[in-house]
Design a protein around this motif. Structure first.
Motif, PDB file in Angstrom:
ATOM      1  N   ASP A  53      -2.474 -14.413  -3.958  1.00 35.74           N
ATOM      2  CA  ASP A  53      -3.291 -13.608  -3.043  1.00 35.74           C
ATOM      3  C   ASP A  53      -4.287 -14.532  -2.351  1.00 35.74           C
ATOM      4  O   ASP A  53      -4.430 -15.705  -2.724  1.00 35.74           O
ATOM      5  CB  ASP A  53      -4.008 -12.499  -3.807  1.00 35.74           C
ATOM      6  CG  ASP A  53      -4.338 -11.297  -2.933  1.00 35.74           C
ATOM      7  OD1 ASP A  53      -4.149 -11.357  -1.703  1.00 35.74           O
ATOM      8  OD2 ASP A  53      -4.789 -10.269  -3.484  1.00 35.74           O
ATOM      9  N   ASP A  54      -4.980 -13.984  -1.344  1.00 37.13           N
ATOM     10  CA  ASP A  54      -5.997 -14.814  -0.682  1.00 37.13           C
ATOM     11  C   ASP A  54      -7.292 -14.825  -1.486  1.00 37.13           C
ATOM     12  O   ASP A  54      -7.846 -15.891  -1.767  1.00 37.13           O
ATOM     13  CB  ASP A  54      -6.244 -14.356   0.772  1.00 37.13           C
ATOM     14  CG  ASP A  54      -6.828 -12.959   0.874  1.00 37.13           C
ATOM     15  OD1 ASP A  54      -6.592 -12.135  -0.040  1.00 37.13           O
ATOM     16  OD2 ASP A  54      -7.530 -12.680   1.866  1.00 37.13           O
TER      17      ASP A  54
ATOM     18  N   THR B 189      -7.292  -6.079  -7.957  1.00 40.76           N
ATOM     19  CA  THR B 189      -5.981  -6.130  -7.296  1.00 40.76           C
ATOM     20  C   THR B 189      -4.978  -6.922  -8.126  1.00 40.76           C
ATOM     21  O   THR B 189      -3.819  -6.506  -8.279  1.00 40.76           O
ATOM     22  CB  THR B 189      -6.139  -6.753  -5.893  1.00 40.76           C
ATOM     23  OG1 THR B 189      -7.079  -5.984  -5.149  1.00 40.76           O
ATOM     24  CG2 THR B 189      -4.810  -6.792  -5.161  1.00 40.76           C
TER      25      THR B 189
ATOM     26  N   TYR C 153     -15.007  -2.930  -2.425  1.00 47.91           N
ATOM     27  CA  TYR C 153     -15.527  -1.996  -1.423  1.00 47.91           C
ATOM     28  C   TYR C 153     -14.682  -0.739  -1.288  1.00 47.91           C
ATOM     29  O   TYR C 153     -14.470  -0.252  -0.200  1.00 47.91           O
ATOM     30  CB  TYR C 153     -15.670  -2.689  -0.065  1.00 47.91           C
ATOM     31  CG  TYR C 153     -14.559  -3.655   0.307  1.00 47.91           C
ATOM     32  CD1 TYR C 153     -13.279  -3.212   0.565  1.00 47.91           C
ATOM     33  CD2 TYR C 153     -14.815  -5.021   0.403  1.00 47.91           C
ATOM     34  CE1 TYR C 153     -12.271  -4.090   0.925  1.00 47.91           C
ATOM     35  CE2 TYR C 153     -13.825  -5.915   0.752  1.00 47.91           C
ATOM     36  CZ  TYR C 153     -12.547  -5.441   1.011  1.00 47.91           C
ATOM     37  OH  TYR C 153     -11.549  -6.332   1.359  1.00 47.91           O
TER      38      TYR C 153
ATOM     39  N   ALA D 173     -11.630 -11.238  -6.116  1.00 47.53           N
ATOM     40  CA  ALA D 173     -13.015 -10.756  -6.073  1.00 47.53           C
ATOM     41  C   ALA D 173     -13.355 -10.113  -7.417  1.00 47.53           C
ATOM     42  O   ALA D 173     -13.722 -10.806  -8.357  1.00 47.53           O
ATOM     43  CB  ALA D 173     -13.200  -9.814  -4.897  1.00 47.53           C
ATOM     44  N   THR D 174     -13.192  -8.795  -7.548  1.00 52.29           N
ATOM     45  CA  THR D 174     -13.432  -8.171  -8.857  1.00 52.29           C
ATOM     46  C   THR D 174     -12.293  -8.425  -9.833  1.00 52.29           C
ATOM     47  O   THR D 174     -12.458  -8.238 -11.042  1.00 52.29           O
ATOM     48  CB  THR D 174     -13.578  -6.648  -8.714  1.00 52.29           C
ATOM     49  OG1 THR D 174     -12.326  -6.105  -8.269  1.00 52.29           O
ATOM     50  CG2 THR D 174     -14.680  -6.288  -7.732  1.00 52.29           C
TER      51      THR D 174
ATOM     52  N   LYS E 111       0.862  -1.177   0.000  1.00 50.02           N
ATOM     53  CA  LYS E 111       0.000   0.000   0.000  1.00 50.02           C
ATOM     54  C   LYS E 111       0.907   1.239   0.000  1.00 50.02           C
ATOM     55  O   LYS E 111       2.097   1.142   0.301  1.00 50.02           O
ATOM     56  CB  LYS E 111      -0.930  -0.069   1.210  1.00 50.02           C
ATOM     57  CG  LYS E 111      -1.698  -1.423   1.230  1.00 50.02           C
ATOM     58  CD  LYS E 111      -3.183  -1.315   1.205  1.00 50.02           C
ATOM     59  CE  LYS E 111      -3.801  -2.643   0.775  1.00 50.02           C
ATOM     60  NZ  LYS E 111      -4.652  -3.303   1.737  1.00 50.02           N
TER      61      LYS E 111
HETATM   62  O1  LIG Z   1     -10.246  -8.808  -6.587  1.00 47.96           O
HETATM   63  P1  LIG Z   1     -10.387  -7.530  -5.806  1.00 47.96           P
HETATM   64  O2  LIG Z   1     -11.753  -6.920  -5.929  1.00 47.96           O
HETATM   65  O3  LIG Z   1      -9.314  -6.551  -6.132  1.00 47.96           O
HETATM   66  O4  LIG Z   1     -10.271  -7.880  -4.273  1.00 47.96           O
HETATM   67  C1  LIG Z   1      -9.313  -8.752  -3.753  1.00 47.96           C
HETATM   68  C2  LIG Z   1      -8.417  -8.063  -2.768  1.00 47.96           C
HETATM   69  O5  LIG Z   1      -9.185  -7.550  -1.676  1.00 47.96           O
HETATM   70  C3  LIG Z   1      -8.516  -7.880  -0.458  1.00 47.96           C
HETATM   71  O6  LIG Z   1      -7.534  -6.963  -0.145  1.00 47.96           O
HETATM   72  P2  LIG Z   1      -7.780  -5.595   0.666  1.00 47.96           P
HETATM   73  O7  LIG Z   1      -7.477  -4.461  -0.258  1.00 47.96           O
HETATM   74  O8  LIG Z   1      -9.113  -5.638   1.331  1.00 47.96           O
HETATM   75  O9  LIG Z   1      -6.611  -5.543   1.706  1.00 47.96           O
HETATM   76  P3  LIG Z   1      -6.009  -6.422   2.905  1.00 47.96           P
HETATM   77  O10 LIG Z   1      -5.297  -7.577   2.257  1.00 47.96           O
HETATM   78  O11 LIG Z   1      -5.066  -5.467   3.518  1.00 47.96           O
HETATM   79  O12 LIG Z   1      -7.105  -6.874   3.828  1.00 47.96           O
HETATM   80  C4  LIG Z   1      -7.877  -9.212  -0.782  1.00 47.96           C
HETATM   81  O13 LIG Z   1      -6.828  -9.522   0.118  1.00 47.96           O
HETATM   82  C5  LIG Z   1      -7.412  -9.042  -2.194  1.00 47.96           C
HETATM   83  O14 LIG Z   1      -6.109  -8.504  -2.268  1.00 47.96           O
END
Ligand SMILES: O=P(O)(O)OC[C@H]1O[C@H](OP(=O)(O)OP(=O)(O)O)[C@H](O)[C@@H]1O
Ligand SMILES: Nc1ncnc2[nH]cnc12
Length: 186
Positions: A129-130, A137, A107, A133-134, A90
Motif C-alpha cells: 500500500d502507499d 486497512t 478519517y 496510518a492507523t 471498495k
Molecule cells: O492505515 P489506515 O489508517 O487504514 O490508512 C491507510 C489507508 O488510507 C488510504 O486509503 P483511503 O481509504 O483513503 O483510500 P484511497 O486509496 O482510495 O485514497 C491509504 O491509501 C491506505 O490504504
C-alpha cells in the motif's frame, strides 16, 4: 566492472522529498501525505517500486493492493516479483462472489472486498500500500487474505505514520514483518 542501476541512485530520503504535506485534508487536524509528486517523477516512482519489491521475502505468490492508491504500487511490484496481483476493492466493484470486511480509518470507516477465489489456499501473500496510518486497512486486508486461506508473509508500504501506532495494531493481528520506505515519527 560495475554498473549502478538508475533506481538505486534514488534514496529513501529522495523519495521522502517527493511526498508533500497537505494540512487539514480531508478534515481539520489531519496532515495528508500527498504522493502525487512522487508519481510525477519517473525516477522516483521507479525507485519506489524497486525498493518495495526488494523489501519482499522470496517466494511471494500473490501481491494484494488496496483500492485505490495501493493499486498504483501493488501492481508494478507484482510484475517485478513475477507474482499474481489481487485487487482488494471498495464495496460493490467486484462482479463475482466476494468476502468483505468493514474497519476504521484515520478519517472515517471503509469496507474492502476481494473475490472469494482470488487466493489459492497456502499462497504466500505480500500486502502493498502507499500509506500505513492507523493500520486498519492492512489489518482488514490481512483478515481477508487469511479467510481465503492465504499465508500473509509480509507488508510493504511507501510511508508509515508511526505516531499513529500502526505497528502495535498490526502486531495485535499477528503481523510483524512490515517494511516502510519512509517513516514519520510526528
Ligand atoms: O492505515 P489506515 O489508517 O487504514 O490508512 C491507510 C489507508 O488510507 C488510504 O486509503 P483511503 O481509504 O483513503 O483510500 P484511497 O486509496 O482510495 O485514497 C491509504 O491509501 C491506505 O490504504
Ligand atoms: N494522513 C494520511 N495521508 C494520506 N493518506 C492517508 N491514509 C490515512 N491517513 C492518511
Amino acid at each position: 566492472m560495475s554498473a549502478t542501476p538508475a533506481a538505486t541512485a534514488v534514496s529513501n530520503a529522495d523519495i521522502a522529498a517527493l511526498i508533500a504535506d497537505v494540512p487539514d485534508f480531508p478534515k481539520p487536524g489531519v496532515t495528508f501525505k500527498d504522493i502525487t509528486p512522487l508519481l510525477s517523477s519517473p525516477e522516483g516512482f521507479a525507485a519506489t517500486v524497486a525498493a518495495l519489491a526488494a523489501s519482499a521475502p522470496s517466494g511471494i505468490d500473490v501481491v494484494c493492493g488496496m483500492e485505490a492508491r495501493g493499486f498504483i504500487f501493488g501492481a508494478p511490484v507484482a510484475l517485478a516479483l513475477g507474482a499474481a496481483f489481487v485487487p482488494v476493492r471498495k464495496p460493490g466493484k467486484l462482479p463475482r462472489e466476494v468476502v468483505e470486511t468493514t474497519y476504521d480509518l484515520e478519517y472515517g470507516t471503509e469496507t474492502l472486498a476481494v473475490h472469494a477465489d482470488a487466493i489459492t489456499p497456502g499462497a504466500r501473500v505480500l500486502i502493498v500500500d502507499d500509506v500505513l496510518a492507523t493500520g486498519g486497512t492492512v489489518a482488514a486486508t490481512a483478515d481477508l487474505v487469511r479467510r481465503l486461506g492465504g499465508s500473509l508473509v509480509s507488508v510493504s508500504v511507501v510511508l508509515e505514520l508511526a505516531f499513529l501506532g500502526p505497528r502495535a495494531v498490526l502486531a495485535g493481528h499477528g503481523i510483524d514483518a512490515v517494511t516502510a520506505l519512509v517513516t514519520y515519527e510526528d
